[in-house]
Design a protein around this motif. Structure first.
Motif, PDB file in Angstrom:
ATOM      1  N   HIS A  11       0.845  -1.194   0.000  1.00  0.00           N
ATOM      2  CA  HIS A  11       0.000   0.000   0.000  1.00  0.00           C
ATOM      3  C   HIS A  11       0.879   1.242   0.000  1.00  0.00           C
ATOM      4  CE1 HIS A  11      -3.167  -2.779   1.495  1.00  0.00           C
ATOM      5  NE2 HIS A  11      -2.228  -3.194   2.334  1.00  0.00           N
ATOM      6  N   MET A  12       0.478   2.257  -0.752  1.00  0.00           N
ATOM      7  CA  MET A  12       1.200   3.527  -0.747  1.00  0.00           C
ATOM      8  C   MET A  12       0.602   4.453   0.312  1.00  0.00           C
ATOM      9  SD  MET A  12       3.575   3.253  -3.014  1.00  0.00           S
ATOM     10  CE  MET A  12       3.684   1.457  -3.021  1.00  0.00           C
ATOM     11  N   THR A  13       1.405   4.748   1.327  1.00  0.00           N
ATOM     12  CA  THR A  13       1.033   5.752   2.311  1.00  0.00           C
ATOM     13  C   THR A  13       1.785   7.036   1.974  1.00  0.00           C
ATOM     14  OG1 THR A  13       0.877   6.275   4.671  1.00  0.00           O
ATOM     15  CG2 THR A  13       2.770   4.950   3.975  1.00  0.00           C
ATOM     16  N   SER A  14       1.946   7.940   2.912  1.00  0.00           N
ATOM     17  CA  SER A  14       2.642   9.199   2.646  1.00  0.00           C
ATOM     18  C   SER A  14       3.120   9.806   3.950  1.00  0.00           C
ATOM     19  CB  SER A  14       1.720  10.186   1.933  1.00  0.00           C
ATOM     20  OG  SER A  14       2.323  11.464   1.836  1.00  0.00           O
ATOM     21  N   THR A  15       4.240  10.499   3.892  1.00  0.00           N
ATOM     22  CA  THR A  15       4.692  11.231   5.074  1.00  0.00           C
ATOM     23  C   THR A  15       3.755  12.384   5.401  1.00  0.00           C
ATOM     24  OG1 THR A  15       6.197  12.554   3.705  1.00  0.00           O
ATOM     25  CG2 THR A  15       7.119  10.599   4.806  1.00  0.00           C
ATOM     26  N   SER A  16       2.898  12.770   4.469  1.00  0.00           N
ATOM     27  CA  SER A  16       1.869  13.766   4.799  1.00  0.00           C
ATOM     28  C   SER A  16       0.944  13.236   5.890  1.00  0.00           C
ATOM     29  CB  SER A  16       1.054  14.131   3.554  1.00  0.00           C
ATOM     30  OG  SER A  16       1.820  14.893   2.651  1.00  0.00           O
ATOM     31  N   GLY A  17       0.699  11.925   5.885  1.00  0.00           N
ATOM     32  CA  GLY A  17      -0.094  11.306   6.938  1.00  0.00           C
ATOM     33  C   GLY A  17       0.735  10.876   8.122  1.00  0.00           C
ATOM     34  N   LEU A  18       1.913  10.328   7.868  1.00  0.00           N
ATOM     35  CA  LEU A  18       2.770   9.828   8.943  1.00  0.00           C
ATOM     36  C   LEU A  18       3.327  10.960   9.790  1.00  0.00           C
ATOM     37  CD1 LEU A  18       4.774   7.207   6.860  1.00  0.00           C
ATOM     38  CD2 LEU A  18       2.954   6.714   8.501  1.00  0.00           C
ATOM     39  N   ILE A  19       3.598  12.104   9.156  1.00  0.00           N
ATOM     40  CA  ILE A  19       4.210  13.230   9.852  1.00  0.00           C
ATOM     41  C   ILE A  19       3.296  14.448   9.833  1.00  0.00           C
ATOM     42  CG2 ILE A  19       6.179  14.816   9.903  1.00  0.00           C
ATOM     43  CD1 ILE A  19       7.813  12.509   8.575  1.00  0.00           C
ATOM     44  N   GLY A  20       2.916  14.920   8.648  1.00  0.00           N
ATOM     45  CA  GLY A  20       2.014  16.056   8.549  1.00  0.00           C
ATOM     46  C   GLY A  20       2.367  16.965   7.397  1.00  0.00           C
ATOM     47  N   ASN A  21       1.395  17.751   6.969  1.00  0.00           N
ATOM     48  CA  ASN A  21       1.617  18.720   5.898  1.00  0.00           C
ATOM     49  C   ASN A  21       0.490  19.747   5.915  1.00  0.00           C
ATOM     50  OD1 ASN A  21       3.098  19.825   3.818  1.00  0.00           O
ATOM     51  ND2 ASN A  21       3.164  17.935   2.635  1.00  0.00           N
ATOM     52  N   PHE A  22       0.735  20.880   5.282  1.00  0.00           N
ATOM     53  CA  PHE A  22      -0.279  21.927   5.178  1.00  0.00           C
ATOM     54  C   PHE A  22      -1.271  21.594   4.064  1.00  0.00           C
ATOM     55  CE2 PHE A  22       3.109  25.084   6.728  1.00  0.00           C
ATOM     56  CZ  PHE A  22       2.666  25.003   8.037  1.00  0.00           C
ATOM     57  N   GLY A  23      -2.527  21.946   4.262  1.00  0.00           N
ATOM     58  CA  GLY A  23      -3.526  21.923   3.198  1.00  0.00           C
ATOM     59  C   GLY A  23      -3.881  20.549   2.681  1.00  0.00           C
ATOM     60  N   GLN A  24      -3.654  19.500   3.494  1.00  0.00           N
ATOM     61  CA  GLN A  24      -3.913  18.147   3.008  1.00  0.00           C
ATOM     62  C   GLN A  24      -4.633  17.301   4.054  1.00  0.00           C
ATOM     63  OE1 GLN A  24      -0.028  16.643   1.530  1.00  0.00           O
ATOM     64  NE2 GLN A  24      -0.847  17.002  -0.511  1.00  0.00           N
ATOM     65  N   ALA A  25      -5.590  17.862   4.733  1.00  0.00           N
ATOM     66  CA  ALA A  25      -6.309  17.101   5.758  1.00  0.00           C
ATOM     67  C   ALA A  25      -6.946  15.845   5.178  1.00  0.00           C
ATOM     68  CB  ALA A  25      -7.370  17.975   6.413  1.00  0.00           C
ATOM     69  N   ASN A  26      -7.528  15.961   3.991  1.00  0.00           N
ATOM     70  CA  ASN A  26      -8.168  14.801   3.356  1.00  0.00           C
ATOM     71  C   ASN A  26      -7.133  13.731   2.982  1.00  0.00           C
ATOM     72  OD1 ASN A  26      -7.040  16.424   1.349  1.00  0.00           O
ATOM     73  ND2 ASN A  26      -8.957  16.728   0.236  1.00  0.00           N
ATOM     74  N   TYR A  27      -6.079  14.158   2.318  1.00  0.00           N
ATOM     75  CA  TYR A  27      -5.025  13.254   1.868  1.00  0.00           C
ATOM     76  C   TYR A  27      -4.280  12.640   3.054  1.00  0.00           C
ATOM     77  CZ  TYR A  27      -0.773  11.865  -0.713  1.00  0.00           C
ATOM     78  OH  TYR A  27       0.285  11.180  -1.251  1.00  0.00           O
TER      79      TYR A  27
ATOM     80  N   ASP B 202       5.509  19.610  13.258  1.00  0.00           N
ATOM     81  CA  ASP B 202       6.349  19.759  12.078  1.00  0.00           C
ATOM     82  C   ASP B 202       5.726  19.052  10.880  1.00  0.00           C
ATOM     83  OD1 ASP B 202       8.872  17.610  13.636  1.00  0.00           O
ATOM     84  OD2 ASP B 202       6.837  17.164  13.015  1.00  0.00           O
ATOM     85  N   ARG B 203       6.305  19.330   9.730  1.00  0.00           N
ATOM     86  CA  ARG B 203       5.831  18.768   8.469  1.00  0.00           C
ATOM     87  C   ARG B 203       6.872  17.809   7.913  1.00  0.00           C
ATOM     88  NH1 ARG B 203       5.536  23.302   4.697  1.00  0.00           N
ATOM     89  NH2 ARG B 203       7.185  24.142   6.011  1.00  0.00           N
ATOM     90  N   SER B 204       6.475  17.082   6.909  1.00  0.00           N
ATOM     91  CA  SER B 204       7.367  16.094   6.305  1.00  0.00           C
ATOM     92  C   SER B 204       8.702  16.711   5.897  1.00  0.00           C
ATOM     93  CB  SER B 204       6.688  15.459   5.088  1.00  0.00           C
ATOM     94  OG  SER B 204       7.549  14.583   4.405  1.00  0.00           O
ATOM     95  N   GLY B 205       8.642  17.866   5.249  1.00  0.00           N
ATOM     96  CA  GLY B 205       9.873  18.494   4.767  1.00  0.00           C
ATOM     97  C   GLY B 205      10.805  18.947   5.876  1.00  0.00           C
ATOM     98  N   GLU B 206      10.254  19.178   7.069  1.00  0.00           N
ATOM     99  CA  GLU B 206      11.083  19.582   8.201  1.00  0.00           C
ATOM    100  C   GLU B 206      11.722  18.382   8.888  1.00  0.00           C
ATOM    101  OE1 GLU B 206       8.252  23.462   9.120  1.00  0.00           O
ATOM    102  OE2 GLU B 206       7.915  21.559  10.149  1.00  0.00           O
ATOM    103  N   VAL B 207      11.079  17.230   8.816  1.00  0.00           N
ATOM    104  CA  VAL B 207      11.669  16.012   9.385  1.00  0.00           C
ATOM    105  C   VAL B 207      12.721  15.447   8.436  1.00  0.00           C
ATOM    106  CG1 VAL B 207      11.170  13.631  10.087  1.00  0.00           C
ATOM    107  CG2 VAL B 207       9.654  15.494  10.783  1.00  0.00           C
ATOM    108  N   PHE B 208      12.378  15.378   7.149  1.00  0.00           N
ATOM    109  CA  PHE B 208      13.337  14.947   6.118  1.00  0.00           C
ATOM    110  C   PHE B 208      13.997  16.204   5.559  1.00  0.00           C
ATOM    111  CE2 PHE B 208      10.447  11.367   6.347  1.00  0.00           C
ATOM    112  CZ  PHE B 208      11.298  10.285   6.246  1.00  0.00           C
ATOM    113  N   SER B 209      14.840  16.815   6.370  1.00  0.00           N
ATOM    114  CA  SER B 209      15.369  18.135   6.052  1.00  0.00           C
ATOM    115  C   SER B 209      16.675  18.106   5.270  1.00  0.00           C
ATOM    116  CB  SER B 209      15.588  18.931   7.347  1.00  0.00           C
ATOM    117  OG  SER B 209      16.458  18.214   8.206  1.00  0.00           O
TER     118      SER B 209
END
Length: 304
Positions: free
Chosen positions: A149-165, A293-300
């Protein structure tokens, strides 16, 4: 012998990007492939087309592999069952399901509409359930099968503007773990990959400020095919003892992601009042709080 010799794989959203690269890699590894794609826009709106899937099929066949195209949507129960049926009809079995199909309807939370929410949940989370559930009947009967299954760091960590995703992608992790637990006795495995790649799914990332532009340039170096080897391995018998895990593939890096476990505890034999929680529990737990934090800040760091 190729790693997936004799296997039949379903790859959803295989008309381009990561899905196409996974389908091509699985075919090169010996699998017969059902190339599923409705050929819609990134948002899932507008006209659909069989062309993207046909293009993937043509590449597979040019390389000596076998594939069929399916244009059913993952977001409907009956349609998802037709995707699995197409594997049985064409190749007589199904061994691998890669739940990759996805759309985006990015919107800041306080402006997100119910339609934007439902559309993304339907494709990512409901679609992963529908296709997985349809294949489960065959996996159980043959006492084998692998889900990727394809997950995403947007869900695992977080991101702006993607509550649904983000909600859908974190939900997929829980779905995968549940499948792994429920179907272990049938020899069925289920794992997740959080892919990093510049593709149609990431092309909507803003690139207006110098910082945003720098981030996009980093992403462009992470091409979709970098995710395919991990998907092939997890689908193969060589991963027979790996299930319920969450991995990330980032250019030439592979990560094992943590899953939620207790981090700290506070105990009081007499129980708690709100005031005591404020005075004692929260100060004791605060050092273990997760930052916003967001994905880009964890994978910096730059991908290697």
């Amino acid at each position: 012998m190729p790693m997936l010799d004799g296997k039949v794989a379903i790859v959803t959203g295989a008309g381009g990007g990561i899905g196409r690269e996974i389908a091509l890699a699985m075919a090169l590894a010996g699998a017969k492939v059902v190339v599923n794609d409705i050929g819609a826009s990134l948002t899932g709106l507008g006209e659909t087309s069989a062309t993207p899937g046909e293009q993937t099929k043509a590449i597979i066949e040019q390389r000596g592999g076998a594939a069929v195209v399916n244009t059913d949507s993952v977001s409907d129960w009956d349609s998802a069952r037709r995707i699995v049926a197409s594997a049985i009809d064409a190749f007589g079995r199904v061994d691998i399901v890669v739940n990759n199909a996805g759309i985006l309807r990015d919107q800041i939370f306080h402006k997100m509409t119910p339609e934007e929410w439902r559309a993304v949940i339907d494709v990512h989370l409901n679609g992963s359930f529908y296709v997985s559930r349809a294949a489960a009947e065959h996996f159980r009967a043959q006492s084998s099968g692998a889900y990727v299954h394809m997950t995403s760091t947007s869900g695992l960590i977080g991101n702006f503007g993607q509550a649904n995703y983000s909600a859908a992608k974190l939900g997929i992790v829980a779905l995968s773990k549940s499948i792994a637990l429920d179907m272990q006795r049938f020899g069925v495995r289920s794992n997740c990959i959080a892919p990093f790649a510049w593709s149609r799914m990431t092309s909507s990332i803003p690139a207006e400020t110098p910082e945003q532009q720098a981030r996009v340039e980093k992403l462009k170096r992470m091409t979709p095919e970098k995710n395919a080897p991990l998907a092939v391995f997890l689908a193969s018998d060589q991963a027979k003892d790996i299930s319920g895990q969450v991995f990330a593939a980032r250019n030439n890096e592979i990560f094992l992601m943590t899953q939620s476990r207790p981090a700290r505890s506070a105990h009081r034999s007499e129980g708690w009042t709100p005031e005591l929680i404020a005075e004692h529990a929260m100060p004791a737990l605060r050092s273990g709080f997760m930052p916003l934090d967001r994905s880009g800040e964890v994978f910096s760091w730059d991908p290697v």
